[in-house]
Scaffold this motif. Structure first.
Motif, short mmCIF file in Angstrom:
data_model
loop_
_atom_site.label_atom_id
_atom_site.label_comp_id
_atom_site.label_asym_id
_atom_site.label_seq_id
_atom_site.Cartn_x
_atom_site.Cartn_y
_atom_site.Cartn_z
N CYS A 39 0.83 -1.21 0.00
CA CYS A 39 0.00 0.00 0.00
C CYS A 39 0.86 1.25 0.00
N GLU A 40 1.98 1.21 0.76
CA GLU A 40 2.88 2.36 0.79
C GLU A 40 3.55 2.58 -0.56
N ILE A 41 3.96 1.47 -1.19
CA ILE A 41 4.59 1.57 -2.51
C ILE A 41 3.61 2.10 -3.54
N GLU A 42 2.38 1.59 -3.49
CA GLU A 42 1.35 2.05 -4.43
C GLU A 42 1.07 3.53 -4.23
N ALA A 43 0.99 3.97 -2.98
CA ALA A 43 0.73 5.39 -2.70
C ALA A 43 1.85 6.27 -3.25
N ALA A 44 3.10 5.80 -3.13
CA ALA A 44 4.24 6.57 -3.65
C ALA A 44 4.19 6.66 -5.17
N ILE A 45 3.79 5.56 -5.82
CA ILE A 45 3.67 5.56 -7.29
C ILE A 45 2.57 6.51 -7.74
N ILE A 46 1.43 6.44 -7.08
CA ILE A 46 0.30 7.31 -7.45
C ILE A 46 0.67 8.78 -7.27
N GLN A 47 1.45 9.07 -6.24
CA GLN A 47 1.89 10.46 -6.03
C GLN A 47 2.76 10.93 -7.19
N LYS A 48 3.65 10.06 -7.68
CA LYS A 48 4.49 10.41 -8.83
C LYS A 48 3.64 10.65 -10.07
N VAL A 49 2.62 9.80 -10.26
CA VAL A 49 1.75 9.94 -11.44
C VAL A 49 0.97 11.25 -11.36
N LYS A 50 0.49 11.60 -10.19
CA LYS A 50 -0.26 12.84 -10.03
C LYS A 50 0.62 14.06 -10.25
N GLU A 51 1.88 13.97 -9.84
CA GLU A 51 2.80 15.09 -10.07
C GLU A 51 3.08 15.27 -11.55
N ALA A 52 3.15 14.14 -12.28
CA ALA A 52 3.32 14.22 -13.73
C ALA A 52 2.04 14.66 -14.41
N LYS A 53 0.90 14.36 -13.80
CA LYS A 53 -0.47 14.65 -14.26
C LYS A 53 -0.89 13.74 -15.40
N TYR A 54 -0.15 13.72 -16.50
CA TYR A 54 -0.55 12.94 -17.68
C TYR A 54 0.17 11.60 -17.68
N PHE A 55 -0.51 10.56 -18.16
CA PHE A 55 0.08 9.23 -18.13
C PHE A 55 -0.51 8.35 -19.22
N THR A 56 0.15 7.24 -19.45
CA THR A 56 -0.28 6.23 -20.41
C THR A 56 -0.64 4.95 -19.65
N VAL A 57 -1.70 4.27 -20.08
CA VAL A 57 -2.05 2.98 -19.48
C VAL A 57 -1.60 1.87 -20.42
N ILE A 58 -0.98 0.86 -19.84
CA ILE A 58 -0.53 -0.31 -20.60
C ILE A 58 -1.20 -1.53 -19.99
N LEU A 59 -1.97 -2.24 -20.80
CA LEU A 59 -2.72 -3.39 -20.32
C LEU A 59 -2.32 -4.64 -21.10
N ASP A 60 -2.29 -5.75 -20.40
CA ASP A 60 -2.07 -7.03 -21.07
C ASP A 60 -2.78 -8.10 -20.28
#
Length: 319
Positions: A39-60
């Motif tokens: 949960c802590e790792i996921e929260a840190a990743i989400i914070q980075k994504v929000k700071e970047a604002k824009y992102f790409t989703v990759i699904l498989d």
């Protein structure tokens, strides 16, 4: 953990010496600790994504051991806090889906849970299955209906794998080549880096020239043609930001046209992600002040970060 953590090591020794009654290392506790860490790792990743604002989703999607279809969710974004700035990919989770027709709904729900806005998705990348890339009923089409700015890109690794498989099946020399390819890895990496910088236009021209010399009709199969058309659309919109050489070759009228084309593409309803006129002003200044040794977009982005200038250009490159 005890081998690398003195506190845990001391805790275990006290339990073994009967100084304490509870060790707190049962399977239930271990699973809870793993969950807390994740949960802590996921929260840190989400914070980075929000700071970047824009992102790409990759699904498989792939079936697990119980033959249930599971989807890997990977987010690709610009890590604006790293020095130098990097484009990074983060694995977030596996998602169990009953069938591939529900992938988009599952993705939408997960993004809501993660507090990520689907309107900030600027790219989508899947394999080459028709249920994913289909122009009429595929996931990419249904996501484009929600967010028309989420450009679709076929998975490069999957596309390369298909290309190499077809090459090997049709050419004996290719089989011999792949027997020694491990010895030429660095040269292969250099080749693809050069290919990325020069893009596929030069490759198309060389391929047509070679086909004519071999007296072969220089026409791509329909699927390959669609693939190149998809990349061409991407290049037409963002190509002027790929390299400093491309940027410096543009006169005022051409640059203005590219800026407004990008503005219109990134428009949704009455909202603009990028102001074309403001972008034009900054790019004209950048043409004059950008050092000659800075060539590609990621280097331009790092330069702008160091100089703390041209925020509109930075936002455009983030796309």
């Amino acid at each position: 953990m005890a081998e690398s953590d003195p506190l845990i090591k001391n805790h275990l020794q006290r339990f073994q010496n009967n100084e304490i009654c509870y060790h707190y290392l049962s399977p239930t506790i271990q699973k809870e600790l793993i969950l807390l860490i994740s949960c802590e790792i996921e929260a840190a990743i989400i914070q980075k994504v929000k700071e970047a604002k824009y992102f790409t989703v990759i699904l498989d999607c792939t079936p697990n051991f119980s033959r249930q279809e599971q989807m890997t969710l990977i987010i690709r974004c610009v890590n604006v806090n790293s020095t130098p700035v990097k484009v990074e990919e983060y694995f977030l989770q596996y998602l169990i889906v009953s069938n591939t027709s529900g992938l988009l709904e599952e993705l939408h729900n997960v993004l809501k849970v993660l507090d990520l806005d689907i309107d900030d998705v600027k790219g989508q990348c899947y394999d080459n299955g028709s249920n994913m890339k289909g122009r009429h009923q595929g996931v990419q089409k249904r996501l484009l209906d929600i967010n028309p700015r989420a450009m679709y890109t076929p998975c490069g690794c999957h596309s390369l794998n298909l290309t190499l498989c077809n090459m090997e099946n049709s050419c004996g020399k290719a089989k011999d080549f792949f027997g020694t390819v491990q010895q030429q890895v660095q040269g292969l990496i250099t080749y693809f880096e050069k290919y990325i910088k020069t893009r596929f236009v030069e490759a198309m021209m060389n391929a047509k020239k070679l086909a004519i010399e071999m007296e072969i009709d220089p026409v791509l199969p329909e699927k390959c043609q669609r693939r190149f058309e998809e990349y061409q659309v991407y290049d037409d919109i963002f190509g002027f930001l790929f390299t400093s050489e491309q940027l410096n070759l543009m006169d005022n009228d051409k640059l203005k046209d590219c800026c407004h084309r990008l503005q219109n593409f990134l428009k949704k309803d009455e909202l603009f992600d990028v102001d074309g006129d403001a972008l034009l002003i900054e790019l004209k200044l950048l043409q004059e002040h950008l050092p000659k040794e800075i060539k590609i977009s990621i280097d331009i982005l790092n330069y702008l970060k160091r100089m703390r200038c041209f925020p509109i250009v930075r936002r455009a490159i983030f796309k």
